[in-house]
Design a protein around this motif. Structure first.
Motif, PDB file in Angstrom:
ATOM      1  N   SER A   1      77.568  -3.456 -39.419  1.00  0.00           N
ATOM      2  CA  SER A   1      77.659  -2.138 -38.769  1.00  0.00           C
ATOM      3  C   SER A   1      77.933  -2.256 -37.283  1.00  0.00           C
ATOM      4  O   SER A   1      78.150  -1.246 -36.626  1.00  0.00           O
ATOM      5  N   TYR A   2      77.882  -3.455 -36.757  1.00  0.00           N
ATOM      6  CA  TYR A   2      78.009  -3.665 -35.324  1.00  0.00           C
ATOM      7  C   TYR A   2      79.380  -4.227 -34.972  1.00  0.00           C
ATOM      8  O   TYR A   2      79.902  -5.084 -35.675  1.00  0.00           O
ATOM      9  N   ASN A   3      79.933  -3.742 -33.861  1.00  0.00           N
ATOM     10  CA  ASN A   3      81.249  -4.202 -33.445  1.00  0.00           C
ATOM     11  C   ASN A   3      81.247  -4.897 -32.084  1.00  0.00           C
ATOM     12  O   ASN A   3      82.296  -5.333 -31.612  1.00  0.00           O
ATOM     13  N   SER A   4      80.084  -4.985 -31.460  1.00  0.00           N
ATOM     14  CA  SER A   4      79.983  -5.708 -30.195  1.00  0.00           C
ATOM     15  C   SER A   4      78.647  -6.433 -30.158  1.00  0.00           C
ATOM     16  O   SER A   4      77.633  -5.876 -30.602  1.00  0.00           O
ATOM     17  N   TRP A   5      78.668  -7.630 -29.576  1.00  0.00           N
ATOM     18  CA  TRP A   5      77.448  -8.437 -29.486  1.00  0.00           C
ATOM     19  C   TRP A   5      77.335  -9.070 -28.106  1.00  0.00           C
ATOM     20  O   TRP A   5      78.348  -9.377 -27.471  1.00  0.00           O
ATOM     21  N   GLY A   6      76.095  -9.276 -27.690  1.00  0.00           N
ATOM     22  CA  GLY A   6      75.852 -10.051 -26.481  1.00  0.00           C
ATOM     23  C   GLY A   6      75.833 -11.535 -26.805  1.00  0.00           C
ATOM     24  O   GLY A   6      76.041 -11.943 -27.952  1.00  0.00           O
TER      25      GLY A   6
ATOM     26  N   TYR B   1      67.791 -14.080 -29.944  1.00  0.00           N
ATOM     27  CA  TYR B   1      67.825 -12.635 -30.122  1.00  0.00           C
ATOM     28  C   TYR B   1      69.123 -12.078 -29.539  1.00  0.00           C
ATOM     29  O   TYR B   1      69.464 -12.367 -28.394  1.00  0.00           O
ATOM     30  N   TYR B   2      69.808 -11.277 -30.348  1.00  0.00           N
ATOM     31  CA  TYR B   2      71.093 -10.708 -29.967  1.00  0.00           C
ATOM     32  C   TYR B   2      71.018  -9.188 -29.898  1.00  0.00           C
ATOM     33  O   TYR B   2      70.384  -8.550 -30.748  1.00  0.00           O
ATOM     34  N   CYS B   3      71.694  -8.649 -28.921  1.00  0.00           N
ATOM     35  CA  CYS B   3      71.855  -7.212 -28.802  1.00  0.00           C
ATOM     36  C   CYS B   3      73.241  -6.842 -29.320  1.00  0.00           C
ATOM     37  O   CYS B   3      74.217  -7.543 -29.028  1.00  0.00           O
ATOM     38  N   GLY B   4      73.317  -5.743 -30.078  1.00  0.00           N
ATOM     39  CA  GLY B   4      74.589  -5.307 -30.607  1.00  0.00           C
ATOM     40  C   GLY B   4      74.770  -3.807 -30.437  1.00  0.00           C
ATOM     41  O   GLY B   4      73.795  -3.060 -30.319  1.00  0.00           O
ATOM     42  N   ALA B   5      76.045  -3.373 -30.433  1.00  0.00           N
ATOM     43  CA  ALA B   5      76.381  -1.956 -30.335  1.00  0.00           C
ATOM     44  C   ALA B   5      77.064  -1.512 -31.618  1.00  0.00           C
ATOM     45  O   ALA B   5      77.905  -2.230 -32.156  1.00  0.00           O
ATOM     46  N   SER B   6      76.690  -0.332 -32.083  1.00  0.00           N
ATOM     47  CA  SER B   6      77.213   0.170 -33.354  1.00  0.00           C
ATOM     48  C   SER B   6      77.646   1.620 -33.235  1.00  0.00           C
ATOM     49  O   SER B   6      77.028   2.401 -32.513  1.00  0.00           O
ATOM     50  N   GLY B   7      78.679   1.967 -33.969  1.00  0.00           N
ATOM     51  CA  GLY B   7      79.106   3.356 -34.056  1.00  0.00           C
ATOM     52  C   GLY B   7      78.595   4.024 -35.313  1.00  0.00           C
ATOM     53  O   GLY B   7      79.016   5.131 -35.652  1.00  0.00           O
TER      54      GLY B   7
END
Length: 123
Positions: A109-114, A94-100
């Motif tokens: 849609s995501y530009n950062s991932w854990g 399971y990955y967490c991601g950040a999106s603008g």
């Protein structure tokens, strides 16, 4: 630079529960939403759930509706994924991601991932 760190994965029996956490640091103000994705061996990364930082509006994949709950604690810069009634087919990293963007339901849609956290559900 934004950093995302997941935790909370593990081994659980079918029907059990786990709570995943994702702590965001760095340029969190530029993130409109955080989301959870998962990737099983040999499969593509797939959307699980996402939530906006401000209003807390959640969106879920059909496969987890009614079983998983996404929430966030803005003061702690943390997003949670409460997973209940787990099934063997929920086994994945399971990955967490950040999106603008919003709604952020696709990987693009995501530009950062854990780094990911492993969830294994035994039958």
């Amino acid at each position: 630079q934004r950093q995302l760190v997941e935790s909370g994965g593990g081994l659980v029996q079918a029907g059990g529960s786990l709570r995943l956490s994702c702590v965001a640091s760095g340029r969190t103000f530029s993130s409109y939403a955080l989301g959870w994705f998962r990737q099983a061996p040999g499969k593509e990364r797939e959307f699980v759930a996402t939530i906006t930082w401000t209003s807390g509006v959640p969106v879920y994949a059909d496969s987890v509706k009614g079983r998983f709950t996404i929430s966030r604690d803005n003061a702690k810069n943390t997003v949670y994924l409460q997973m209940n009634s787990l099934k063997p087919e929920d086994t994945a990293v399971y990955y967490c991601g950040a999106s603008g963007k919003w709604p952020a339901v696709v990987v693009g849609s995501y530009n950062s991932w854990g780094q990911g956290t492993q969830v294994t559900v035994s039958s």
